[in-house]
Design a protein around this motif. Structure first.
Motif, PDB file in Angstrom:
ATOM      1  N   VAL A  78     -13.480 -19.483  12.675  1.00  0.00           N
ATOM      2  CA  VAL A  78     -13.202 -18.614  13.923  1.00  0.00           C
ATOM      3  C   VAL A  78     -11.918 -19.219  14.567  1.00  0.00           C
ATOM      4  O   VAL A  78     -11.902 -20.596  14.680  1.00  0.00           O
ATOM      5  CB  VAL A  78     -14.324 -18.383  14.622  1.00  0.00           C
ATOM      6  N   THR A  83     -11.849 -15.018  11.404  1.00  0.00           N
ATOM      7  CA  THR A  83     -11.955 -14.183  12.383  1.00  0.00           C
ATOM      8  C   THR A  83     -11.009 -14.688  13.428  1.00  0.00           C
ATOM      9  O   THR A  83     -11.005 -15.731  13.768  1.00  0.00           O
ATOM     10  CB  THR A  83     -13.610 -14.180  12.766  1.00  0.00           C
ATOM     11  N   SER A 119     -20.174 -14.034  13.038  1.00  0.00           N
ATOM     12  CA  SER A 119     -18.781 -14.123  12.291  1.00  0.00           C
ATOM     13  C   SER A 119     -18.658 -14.736  10.869  1.00  0.00           C
ATOM     14  O   SER A 119     -19.169 -15.876  10.661  1.00  0.00           O
ATOM     15  CB  SER A 119     -17.793 -14.575  13.587  1.00  0.00           C
TER      16      SER A 119
END
Length: 142
Positions: A90, A31, A86
């Motif tokens: 990330v 992400t 998510s």
């Protein structure tokens, strides 16, 4: 690209470019989060270009612009929900990485000891000691 690992779920970086996105994907980031408003500064890469690169490289794109020095509790709530929902890891970026680190810290202190948050930020190269009063407020509100 200057990627700074906060923990196993999130790393932060100063402004990235279109060509950096393929490297981020190769490194395993799933992400990509932009905490910098588009056109915040003359000459900054267009978010639409970075979004296109993220999608081309199989990453989830999250555009969550936050004005530097003006992070609201709602911004912290949105950031926390995004991190929770998510696919990880990330990679969040802004102009210097500080804004992303502040968002992470203000959310993380709701469930983790403040000293752990300060230590992780410091290990990533960010001094967030000035956030101590606001972090105390965030942890009390939970």
């Amino acid at each position: 690209m200057d990627i700074r690992k906060i923990d196993d779920t999130i790393s932060v970086a100063p402004q990235i470019t279109y060509t950096d996105v393929a490297e981020a994907a190769r490194l395993g980031f799933r992400t990509l989060v932009a905490n910098r408003p588009d056109k915040e500064e003359f000459g900054q890469p267009a978010m639409a270009d970075i979004e296109a690169a993220a999608l081309e490289n199989g990453m989830t794109w999250v555009y969550m612009p936050v004005e530097s020095g003006n992070i609201s509790d709602e911004d912290v709530d949105r950031f926390g929900a995004m991190i929770q929902d998510s696919e990880k890891p990330v990679l969040a970026f802004c102009r210097s990485g500080t804004r992303c680190t502040v968002l992470w810290a203000l959310n993380a202190v709701r469930t983790s000891p403040a000293q752990d948050i300060f230590d992780k930020a410091r290990s990533a190269g960010y001094d967030i000691s000035g956030l101590a009063p606001r972090m105390a407020q965030q942890s009390e509100n939970q």
